[in-house]
Write an enzyme that holds these catalytic residues in place. Structure first.
Site, PDB file in Angstrom:
ATOM      1  N   ARG A  86      -9.229  13.055  -4.814  1.00 48.97           N
ATOM      2  CA  ARG A  86      -9.407  12.060  -3.749  1.00 48.97           C
ATOM      3  C   ARG A  86      -9.875  10.736  -4.361  1.00 48.97           C
ATOM      4  O   ARG A  86     -10.902  10.686  -5.026  1.00 48.97           O
ATOM      5  CB  ARG A  86     -10.465  12.595  -2.790  1.00 48.97           C
ATOM      6  CG  ARG A  86     -10.643  11.882  -1.504  1.00 48.97           C
ATOM      7  CD  ARG A  86     -11.267  12.814  -0.499  1.00 48.97           C
ATOM      8  NE  ARG A  86     -10.294  13.824  -0.143  1.00 48.97           N
ATOM      9  CZ  ARG A  86      -9.316  13.659   0.746  1.00 48.97           C
ATOM     10  NH1 ARG A  86      -9.230  12.536   1.424  1.00 48.97           N
ATOM     11  NH2 ARG A  86      -8.447  14.604   0.995  1.00 48.97           N
ATOM     12  N   ASP A 113       0.882  -1.174   0.000  1.00 48.24           N
ATOM     13  CA  ASP A 113       0.000   0.000   0.000  1.00 48.24           C
ATOM     14  C   ASP A 113       0.920   1.226   0.000  1.00 48.24           C
ATOM     15  O   ASP A 113       1.490   1.586   1.019  1.00 48.24           O
ATOM     16  CB  ASP A 113      -0.873  -0.048   1.264  1.00 48.24           C
ATOM     17  CG  ASP A 113      -1.784   1.171   1.379  1.00 48.24           C
ATOM     18  OD1 ASP A 113      -1.574   2.151   0.635  1.00 48.24           O
ATOM     19  OD2 ASP A 113      -2.698   1.135   2.221  1.00 48.24           O
ATOM     20  N   THR A 129      -3.541   5.715  -2.916  1.00 50.29           N
ATOM     21  CA  THR A 129      -4.518   6.779  -3.108  1.00 50.29           C
ATOM     22  C   THR A 129      -3.943   7.719  -4.149  1.00 50.29           C
ATOM     23  O   THR A 129      -2.743   7.700  -4.428  1.00 50.29           O
ATOM     24  CB  THR A 129      -4.782   7.566  -1.807  1.00 50.29           C
ATOM     25  OG1 THR A 129      -3.524   7.955  -1.261  1.00 50.29           O
ATOM     26  CG2 THR A 129      -5.541   6.732  -0.804  1.00 50.29           C
TER      27      THR A 129
END
Ligand code: DSN
Length: 426
Positions: A248, A213, A239
């Protein structure tokens, strides 16, 4: 007869195309206030950034009107020609930027991306091993209060008690003992480079899947300033809105052999219609990441973080791991006799926005921990450079030291305001 309610015409079904200010003054006013807050404060939350006007324009576009369940060329709705173009471009740019065989740009967030990986690769009850939340990991890496720690048997590795650095031998030891089906590497408050290749070796040794991640460092990875996990991990999530400086949202990269399982886990496994306006904005951000100035921006983010760390150290602050290799600095406030919560509040009072954060082996609880986390992506996006970061370190030190002196705090507030005026957010 025409009836008008709050600027809305009820005589027909046509859209009211008045401005937001006219249609909904309350929301308009909150947005305007938030814009002013972003301009008037030094935002140092490591996971935040400012996006370009092009990203905002794509995000605020009519693509929000379109349903497009499925993937480009295989949708469950008609009329997807143009959104297919958008998603295909987003995926091909994402693959190029991160040198990946396959990209899925539909996850609504980093959390959704991680959940999709679990859904694709695990069965409920399988063992997972991730970094302890209180040592820098993330809720979705197996925290007991998160679905990742409730539907799976979750175990965690910790940082070294003396150096607060990741110790791969300790990770290997835990991995051999636990024999997890999936290992997660990546963090949200660990200020050092992570040896993803070292994690890959451990995962291979025990036959585990490696999920990286890279939410925090995606922008650095995109231009080679942090090791790219895509080649060595089975699956990589991120992200798009932190260092990467896009809208976002989330994204997933994997080898071709996992592509079908990942795509099916995102849709129909976990999500319905993709947010096509956000995917368009992601595509814009992927394009921006390929422009020449992007690498310079990320280099400046790193230089600013390193200067901030050095300046804070010089002012007597203790830094977890002694410094930083990334965009973030984790400050242990115990020698300053102030908790993370109090520091967050007094700093916000003068216009410096940070977040309280646990430090490894924190003697206090998560609600009022011993540290604060600082980051440089937003300040760097405003054009601030080492001289400003040194000044900000002094402002942080003075704020904490003089927190009971309201006249001094007024002066600091003014100095913060001056800096903000010289470096407009937009
Ligand atoms: N909460 C984000 C962060 O601030 O790091 C991660 O989800």
């Amino acid at each position: 007869m025409e009836l008008k309610v709050a600027g809305m015409s009820l005589t027909d079904n046509k859209l009211n195309n008045d401005s937001l200010q006219a249609v909904d003054p309350e929301i308009y006013s909150s947005i305007t206030d938030e814009q002013k807050r972003q301009q008037d404060n030094l935002i140092m939350i490591a996971s935040e950034n400012l996006v370009s006007k092009a990203v905002i324009e794509a995000q605020g576009s009519v693509l929000t009107n379109k349903y497009a369940e499925g993937y480009a060329g295989a949708r469950y709705y008609g009329g997807c020609y143009f959104v297919d173009q958008v998603e295909s471009l987003a995926c091909s740019r994402a693959r190029e930027v991160f040198m990946a065989e396959h990209a899925n740009v539909q996850p609504h967030s980093g959390t959704s991306a991680n959940m999709a990986v679990f859904l694709a690769m695990l069965q409920p009850g399988d063992r997972i091993l991730g970094m302890d939340l209180s040592h820098g990991g993330h809720l979705t890496h197996g925290s007991k209060v998160n679905i990742s720690g409730r539907y799976y048997q979750s175990f965690s590795y910790r940082v070294d008690p003396d150096t607060c650095m990741l110790d791969l031998e300790a990770v290997r030891h835990t991995a051999r003992e636990i024999e997890p089906k999936l290992i997660i590497a990546g963090a949200s408050s660990y200020p050092r480079l992570i040896d993803f290749e070292g994690f890959a070796v451990i995962a291979r040794e025990i036959g585990a899947i490696l999920l990286v991640d890279m939410a925090h460092t995606a922008g650095l990875v995109a231009c080679g300033l942090h090791p790219n996990p895509v080649a060595c991990a089975d699956i990589v999530t991120a992200t798009t809105h932190k260092t990467f400086r896009g809208p976002r949202g989330g994204m997933i990269f994997c080898r071709q052999k996992h592509a079908r399982a990942i795509d099916q886990a995102v849709f129909p496994g976990l999500q319905g219609g993709p947010l096509m306006h956000i995917i368009a904005a992601k595509a814009v951000a992927f394009k921006e990441a390929q422009l020449p100035g992007y690498r310079t921006y990320q280099e400046n983010v790193l230089e600013n973080a390193s200067v901030l760390a050095e300046a804070l150290s010089g002012l007597g602050f203790t830094l977890v791991t002694g410094g930083t290799d990334t965009h973030l600095v984790l400050v242990d406030l115990r020698n300053k006799n102030i908790s993370g919560m109090e520091a967050e509040k007094v700093l916000e009072d003068v216009g410096i926005v940070t977040n309280k954060n646990v430090i490894p082996y924190d003697p206090r609880g998560a609600n009022n921990p011993s540290g604060i986390r600082l980051g440089t992506p937003t300040l760097t996006s405003r054009g601030m450079a080492p001289a400003q970061l040194r000044e900000i370190a002094v402002l942080i030190e003075e704020t904490i030291t003089c927190r009971h002196n309201s006249r001094h705090l007024d002066k600091i507030r003014q100095r913060v305001r001056n800096l903000c005026l010289h470096y407009p957010a937009y």
